[in-house]
Motif scaffolding. Sequence first.
Motif, mmCIF file in Angstrom:
data_model
loop_
_atom_site.group_PDB
_atom_site.id
_atom_site.type_symbol
_atom_site.label_atom_id
_atom_site.label_comp_id
_atom_site.label_asym_id
_atom_site.label_seq_id
_atom_site.Cartn_x
_atom_site.Cartn_y
_atom_site.Cartn_z
ATOM 1 N N PRO A 81 3.058 -3.278 2.373
ATOM 2 C CA PRO A 81 2.214 -2.496 2.990
ATOM 3 C C PRO A 81 1.909 -2.548 4.757
ATOM 4 O O PRO A 81 1.125 -1.674 4.743
ATOM 5 C CB PRO A 81 0.828 -3.335 2.004
ATOM 6 C CG PRO A 81 1.485 -4.045 1.623
ATOM 7 C CD PRO A 81 3.220 -4.444 1.432
ATOM 8 N N ASP A 82 2.338 -3.862 5.127
ATOM 9 C CA ASP A 82 1.756 -3.909 6.411
ATOM 10 C C ASP A 82 3.229 -3.029 7.294
ATOM 11 O O ASP A 82 2.342 -3.065 8.477
ATOM 12 C CB ASP A 82 2.232 -5.835 6.998
ATOM 13 C CG ASP A 82 0.923 -6.356 6.633
ATOM 14 O OD1 ASP A 82 -0.108 -6.000 5.791
ATOM 15 O OD2 ASP A 82 1.660 -7.794 5.277
ATOM 16 N N ALA A 107 1.437 -0.308 6.937
ATOM 17 C CA ALA A 107 0.580 -0.118 8.479
ATOM 18 C C ALA A 107 0.677 0.184 9.900
ATOM 19 O O ALA A 107 0.214 0.974 10.061
ATOM 20 C CB ALA A 107 -0.419 -1.138 7.824
ATOM 21 N N GLU A 108 1.643 0.064 10.254
ATOM 22 C CA GLU A 108 2.498 0.073 11.635
ATOM 23 C C GLU A 108 2.014 1.043 12.091
ATOM 24 O O GLU A 108 2.366 1.683 12.913
ATOM 25 C CB GLU A 108 3.043 -1.452 11.413
ATOM 26 C CG GLU A 108 2.809 -2.718 11.874
ATOM 27 C CD GLU A 108 4.110 -3.044 12.317
ATOM 28 O OE1 GLU A 108 4.419 -2.920 13.225
ATOM 29 O OE2 GLU A 108 4.534 -4.490 11.397
ATOM 30 N N VAL A 142 1.505 3.915 9.907
ATOM 31 C CA VAL A 142 0.361 4.818 10.193
ATOM 32 C C VAL A 142 -0.355 4.644 12.146
ATOM 33 O O VAL A 142 -0.887 5.789 12.064
ATOM 34 C CB VAL A 142 -0.562 4.587 8.729
ATOM 35 C CG1 VAL A 142 -1.732 5.202 9.139
ATOM 36 C CG2 VAL A 142 -0.020 5.312 7.306
ATOM 37 N N ARG A 143 -0.410 3.652 11.652
ATOM 38 C CA ARG A 143 -1.212 2.835 13.029
ATOM 39 C C ARG A 143 -0.296 4.077 14.221
ATOM 40 O O ARG A 143 -0.853 4.549 15.223
ATOM 41 C CB ARG A 143 -1.646 1.663 13.304
ATOM 42 C CG ARG A 143 -2.998 1.584 12.695
ATOM 43 C CD ARG A 143 -2.929 0.069 13.179
ATOM 44 N NE ARG A 143 -1.843 -1.167 13.236
ATOM 45 C CZ ARG A 143 -1.912 -2.227 11.872
ATOM 46 N NH1 ARG A 143 -2.973 -1.947 11.558
ATOM 47 N NH2 ARG A 143 -1.134 -2.187 11.635
ATOM 48 N N THR A 184 -4.814 -1.991 3.014
ATOM 49 C CA THR A 184 -4.011 -1.714 4.125
ATOM 50 C C THR A 184 -4.119 -0.701 4.585
ATOM 51 O O THR A 184 -4.306 -0.849 6.576
ATOM 52 C CB THR A 184 -2.869 -2.456 3.971
ATOM 53 O OG1 THR A 184 -2.542 -3.259 3.358
ATOM 54 C CG2 THR A 184 -2.150 -2.685 5.076
ATOM 55 N N MET A 185 -3.582 0.606 4.082
ATOM 56 C CA MET A 185 -4.247 1.706 4.539
ATOM 57 C C MET A 185 -4.601 2.024 5.090
ATOM 58 O O MET A 185 -5.235 2.783 6.571
ATOM 59 C CB MET A 185 -3.869 3.254 3.552
ATOM 60 C CG MET A 185 -2.031 2.764 3.265
ATOM 61 S SD MET A 185 -1.198 2.186 4.236
ATOM 62 C CE MET A 185 -0.725 0.990 3.942
ATOM 63 N N GLU A 241 -7.668 0.021 6.701
ATOM 64 C CA GLU A 241 -7.504 -0.811 7.673
ATOM 65 C C GLU A 241 -7.016 0.118 8.687
ATOM 66 O O GLU A 241 -7.182 -0.181 10.062
ATOM 67 C CB GLU A 241 -7.392 -2.062 7.176
ATOM 68 C CG GLU A 241 -8.330 -3.357 7.042
ATOM 69 C CD GLU A 241 -7.250 -4.182 6.369
ATOM 70 O OE1 GLU A 241 -6.854 -4.589 6.482
ATOM 71 O OE2 GLU A 241 -8.173 -4.783 5.073
ATOM 72 N N ALA A 242 -5.254 0.607 8.389
ATOM 73 C CA ALA A 242 -5.084 1.492 9.322
ATOM 74 C C ALA A 242 -5.249 2.626 10.265
ATOM 75 O O ALA A 242 -5.020 3.719 11.022
ATOM 76 C CB ALA A 242 -3.073 1.373 8.995
#
Length: 344
Positions: A127-128, A131-132, A134-135, A168-169, A171-172
């Motif tokens: 997930p991390d 998230a990168e 997505v950002r 996590t998504m 937060e992104a």
Amino acid sequence: MSTSPATSGIPSASAVARARRFSVAPMMDWTDRHCRQLHRLLSHEALLFTEMVTSAAIVHGDAHRHLRFDTVEQPVALQLGGSDPIELAKATRIAHDFGYAEINLNVGCPSDRVQSGKFGACLMAEPDLVAECVRAMRDATDRPVTVKCRIGIDDQDTEESLDRFADTMVEAGVDALYVHARKAWLKGLSPKENRTIPPLDYDRVHRLRARLSPLPVMINGGIDTLETAVAEMAVTDGVMLGRAAYHTPMLLAEVDRLFFEGTAEPITLEAVMLAMADYADKHAGEGVRINQIARHMLGLANGLPGARQFRQILSVEACKAGADSSVMHRALEAVTRHNLAEAS
């Protein structure tokens, strides 16, 4: 047909959010531009998806071939496959210039080829990294950036792991999630088996949606009737149909009325066939073969007298040398003849 990037007529974020009430899933080898042309005739409102396109193919290949679409298809979401944030950002910038209404990241495909490229469903375990991605994609466009995922993979606990992935998504800065209500078994099941063998768990998606609200959560997987889809609207923000919409496309003619309060009469089979024949004539000069269009139309007459002959004409006659749009007229006539015979 758009022959260069489109910069006008792009649906607003609010219009795309509304269109997510009903969407047609991205399906490899199926939801190409000819398929989307057909589906848009049937529903003016639904959100349509491209096939998954890898970020590498866009950045290093022929972006125009992969991304061109007709503006009448809008709203259209592009689904990207990839796991390199820098490459995904580059692909997103290019897609932005082509005018896509939404950019979606595939975190659900279980095929071996996708796994070997380290993207698709295997990313549920990272997930991390997602998230990168997505950002990076969000930094490359002002259009909505969304993720399509599974409820889990292999031996994951679908409560804990899906909550962590979804948080996590959020937060992104993801704009929405489309959740296939099945696990993907990356070891031991083929992609085809992954569409039917892992049990459906709609309740898990419902719990996720309640937990994440107001983030939109759309449900996908095993929904094969509009009645089921309408019922899901009471507990989700939208529904996504895949094979049911593809194999029985005329059901899309009821979507605007059922999901978007449309009042227009649904388009008839005759009107669809004539419009697609005109479309085929229009694109014949581009080297588009009639069977490339007709293959998406085989299920249009399902349930009608003459449907078997209809399919045979479109699947066999359309592949012959010199075939043109008259094939579509003949297929329509096969159904019309049967209906007239029954009425007499």
